[in-house]
Design a protein around this motif. Structure first.
Motif, PDB file in Angstrom:
ATOM      1  N   SER A 197       0.954  -1.059   0.081  1.00 49.19           N
ATOM      2  CA  SER A 197       0.116  -0.034  -0.056  1.00 49.19           C
ATOM      3  C   SER A 197       0.702   1.317  -0.039  1.00 49.19           C
ATOM      4  N   SER A 198       0.311   2.407  -0.608  1.00 47.67           N
ATOM      5  CA  SER A 198       1.151   3.563  -0.578  1.00 47.67           C
ATOM      6  C   SER A 198       0.457   4.886  -1.047  1.00 47.67           C
ATOM      7  N   LYS A 199       0.785   5.843  -0.718  1.00 50.50           N
ATOM      8  CA  LYS A 199       0.266   7.234  -1.193  1.00 50.50           C
ATOM      9  C   LYS A 199       0.416   7.466  -2.576  1.00 50.50           C
ATOM     10  N   GLN A 200      -0.649   7.547  -3.434  1.00 49.28           N
ATOM     11  CA  GLN A 200       0.015   7.946  -4.695  1.00 49.28           C
ATOM     12  C   GLN A 200      -0.816   9.343  -5.240  1.00 49.28           C
ATOM     13  N   PRO A 201      -0.327  10.047  -6.275  1.00 40.50           N
ATOM     14  CA  PRO A 201      -0.892  11.149  -6.562  1.00 40.50           C
ATOM     15  C   PRO A 201      -2.305  11.211  -6.923  1.00 40.50           C
ATOM     16  N   GLY A 202      -3.040  12.178  -6.547  1.00 39.44           N
ATOM     17  CA  GLY A 202      -4.572  12.296  -6.929  1.00 39.44           C
ATOM     18  C   GLY A 202      -5.304  11.798  -5.763  1.00 39.44           C
ATOM     19  N   PHE A 230      -9.400  -1.839  -9.788  1.00 36.13           N
ATOM     20  CA  PHE A 230     -10.786  -1.172  -9.352  1.00 36.13           C
ATOM     21  C   PHE A 230     -10.323   0.365  -9.036  1.00 36.13           C
ATOM     22  N   LYS A 231     -10.903   1.061  -9.440  1.00 35.00           N
ATOM     23  CA  LYS A 231     -10.825   2.347  -9.001  1.00 35.00           C
ATOM     24  C   LYS A 231     -11.952   3.076  -8.404  1.00 35.00           C
ATOM     25  N   TYR A 232     -11.574   3.459  -7.151  1.00 33.09           N
ATOM     26  CA  TYR A 232     -13.074   4.117  -6.260  1.00 33.09           C
ATOM     27  C   TYR A 232     -12.754   5.769  -6.330  1.00 33.09           C
ATOM     28  N   GLU A 233     -13.835   6.258  -6.656  1.00 26.95           N
ATOM     29  CA  GLU A 233     -13.921   7.815  -6.827  1.00 26.95           C
ATOM     30  C   GLU A 233     -14.598   8.314  -5.620  1.00 26.95           C
ATOM     31  N   GLY A 234     -14.144   8.649  -4.635  1.00 22.69           N
ATOM     32  CA  GLY A 234     -14.977   9.195  -3.337  1.00 22.69           C
ATOM     33  C   GLY A 234     -14.138   9.530  -2.297  1.00 22.69           C
ATOM     34  N   PRO A 235     -14.920   9.716  -0.925  1.00 25.86           N
ATOM     35  CA  PRO A 235     -13.926   9.838   0.298  1.00 25.86           C
ATOM     36  C   PRO A 235     -13.138   8.771   0.442  1.00 25.86           C
ATOM     37  N   HIS A 236     -12.172   9.052   1.354  1.00 30.08           N
ATOM     38  CA  HIS A 236     -11.097   8.138   1.596  1.00 30.08           C
ATOM     39  C   HIS A 236     -11.765   6.802   2.312  1.00 30.08           C
ATOM     40  N   PRO A 237     -11.743   5.621   2.055  1.00 30.93           N
ATOM     41  CA  PRO A 237     -12.178   4.469   2.479  1.00 30.93           C
ATOM     42  C   PRO A 237     -11.853   4.236   3.955  1.00 30.93           C
ATOM     43  N   ASP A 238     -13.069   3.657   4.558  1.00 25.40           N
ATOM     44  CA  ASP A 238     -12.930   3.201   6.015  1.00 25.40           C
ATOM     45  C   ASP A 238     -12.290   1.788   5.973  1.00 25.40           C
ATOM     46  N   SER A 239     -12.890   1.016   4.958  1.00 26.81           N
ATOM     47  CA  SER A 239     -12.492  -0.486   4.771  1.00 26.81           C
ATOM     48  C   SER A 239     -12.852  -0.622   3.227  1.00 26.81           C
ATOM     49  N   ILE A 240     -11.940  -1.919   3.228  1.00 28.40           N
ATOM     50  CA  ILE A 240     -12.150  -2.651   1.722  1.00 28.40           C
ATOM     51  C   ILE A 240     -12.474  -4.022   1.943  1.00 28.40           C
ATOM     52  N   GLU A 241     -13.565  -4.400   1.231  1.00 29.60           N
ATOM     53  CA  GLU A 241     -14.060  -5.879   1.333  1.00 29.60           C
ATOM     54  C   GLU A 241     -13.907  -6.421  -0.113  1.00 29.60           C
ATOM     55  N   PRO A 272     -18.388 -17.695  -2.758  1.00 25.88           N
ATOM     56  CA  PRO A 272     -18.973 -16.619  -2.150  1.00 25.88           C
ATOM     57  C   PRO A 272     -19.421 -16.637  -0.691  1.00 25.88           C
ATOM     58  N   GLU A 273     -19.018 -18.101   0.123  1.00 28.13           N
ATOM     59  CA  GLU A 273     -19.028 -17.862   1.360  1.00 28.13           C
ATOM     60  C   GLU A 273     -18.054 -17.136   2.041  1.00 28.13           C
ATOM     61  N   LYS A 274     -17.008 -16.708   1.288  1.00 28.80           N
ATOM     62  CA  LYS A 274     -15.816 -16.330   1.894  1.00 28.80           C
ATOM     63  C   LYS A 274     -15.736 -14.701   1.571  1.00 28.80           C
ATOM     64  N   VAL A 275     -15.773 -13.690   2.385  1.00 28.29           N
ATOM     65  CA  VAL A 275     -15.625 -12.319   2.560  1.00 28.29           C
ATOM     66  C   VAL A 275     -14.334 -12.055   3.276  1.00 28.29           C
ATOM     67  N   THR A 276     -13.592 -11.285   2.966  1.00 26.38           N
ATOM     68  CA  THR A 276     -12.248 -10.454   3.654  1.00 26.38           C
ATOM     69  C   THR A 276     -12.539  -9.367   3.519  1.00 26.38           C
ATOM     70  N   VAL A 277     -12.458  -8.537   5.001  1.00 24.03           N
ATOM     71  CA  VAL A 277     -12.681  -7.115   5.228  1.00 24.03           C
ATOM     72  C   VAL A 277     -11.348  -6.705   5.824  1.00 24.03           C
ATOM     73  N   PHE A 278     -10.705  -5.534   5.006  1.00 22.95           N
ATOM     74  CA  PHE A 278      -9.594  -5.071   5.526  1.00 22.95           C
ATOM     75  C   PHE A 278     -10.015  -3.570   5.995  1.00 22.95           C
ATOM     76  N   PRO A 279      -9.762  -3.317   7.125  1.00 26.07           N
ATOM     77  CA  PRO A 279      -9.898  -1.735   7.824  1.00 26.07           C
ATOM     78  C   PRO A 279      -8.870  -0.916   7.156  1.00 26.07           C
ATOM     79  N   VAL A 280      -9.019   0.255   6.822  1.00 26.00           N
ATOM     80  CA  VAL A 280      -8.247   1.165   6.323  1.00 26.00           C
ATOM     81  C   VAL A 280      -7.966   2.109   7.302  1.00 26.00           C
ATOM     82  N   SER A 281      -6.594   2.227   7.792  1.00 33.10           N
ATOM     83  CA  SER A 281      -6.313   3.070   8.849  1.00 33.10           C
ATOM     84  C   SER A 281      -5.341   4.168   8.468  1.00 33.10           C
ATOM     85  N   THR A 282      -4.981   4.161   7.308  1.00 35.61           N
ATOM     86  CA  THR A 282      -3.701   4.992   6.940  1.00 35.61           C
ATOM     87  C   THR A 282      -4.421   6.068   5.747  1.00 35.61           C
ATOM     88  N   ASP A 283      -3.612   6.775   5.191  1.00 37.69           N
ATOM     89  CA  ASP A 283      -3.863   7.947   4.197  1.00 37.69           C
ATOM     90  C   ASP A 283      -3.707   7.602   2.848  1.00 37.69           C
TER      91      ASP A 283
END
Length: 198
Positions: free
Chosen positions: A78-83, A122-133, A140-151
């Motif tokens: 993960s990293s901070k990219q321009p934009g 996948f490109k997300y255009e919107g406020p900074h995410p709280d989590s990525i699922e 389909p029985e498997k769902v992985t959720v990653f909390p996002v705590s960085t910028d």
């Protein structure tokens, strides 16, 4: 049931039980005398498997995996990219499966989701995410959720090697003569029959 009778029962029911009557699907359980089992499922290009231990309770068999995992993807970078956009990237040596990952991004009350494109992006255009699922369409029985705590706004994930493994948690089938009866881990319905063939 005591240990001696349980061991005797395990020996008497040991064998391979194959799913009956489901078109273009091969599936079943191999029960071993040492209380271990192997599960297989093949439908079209999809192959899944499972393994663990079983135990006999009255006229039922309960299947439980030895090890389970709470996540099926790993964040590798993960990293901070321009934009201002958030980019999510799925990587795997088999590029053919990347487009089957559904990505859901949550930010406060806002949610946006879609499948990755053919190169796993996948490109997300919107406020900074709280989590990525993340969800793989064929598991389909498997769902992985990653909390996002960085910028950071670039996240790269890879599949874990156990993605196609089905994890059993006290899955139950009725034992009747040389058959197992009940539901199927991956198919809808409760009236399936598995017949022992050896």
């Amino acid at each position: 049931m005591g240990n001696i009778s349980a061991q005797s029962s395990n020996k008497s029911i040991a064998g391979e039980y194959y799913l009956n009557g489901v078109m273009e699907t091969a599936s079943g359980f191999k029960l071993n005398a040492d209380s271990s089992f192997a599960f297989f499922f093949s439908q079209g290009a999809l192959d899944r498997y499972g393994k663990g231990k079983y135990r006999i309770i009255n006229d039922s068999i309960l299947f439980t995996s030895d090890i389970t995992h709470s996540y099926d993807f790993t964040l590798v970078n993960s990293s901070k990219q321009p934009g201002k956009n958030t980019i999510i990237k799925i990587t795997d040596p088999n590029a053919n499966i990347l487009k089957y990952v559904f990505i859901n991004v949550k930010s406060g009350q806002n949610t946006r989701g879609d499948f990755a494109d053919s190169d796993g992006s996948f490109k997300y255009e919107g406020p900074h995410p709280d989590s990525i699922e993340l969800l793989f369409q064929f598991c389909p029985e498997k769902v992985t959720v990653f909390p996002v705590s960085t910028d950071h706004n670039y996240f790269e994930f890879k599949f874990e090697p156990w993605l196609f493994e089905y994890f059993f948690r006290d899955f139950s089938l009725k034992l009747s003569d040389a058959q197992l009866k009940g539901s199927h881990p991956l198919l809808q319905g409760n009236e399936f029959i598995y017949t022992r063939e050896n």
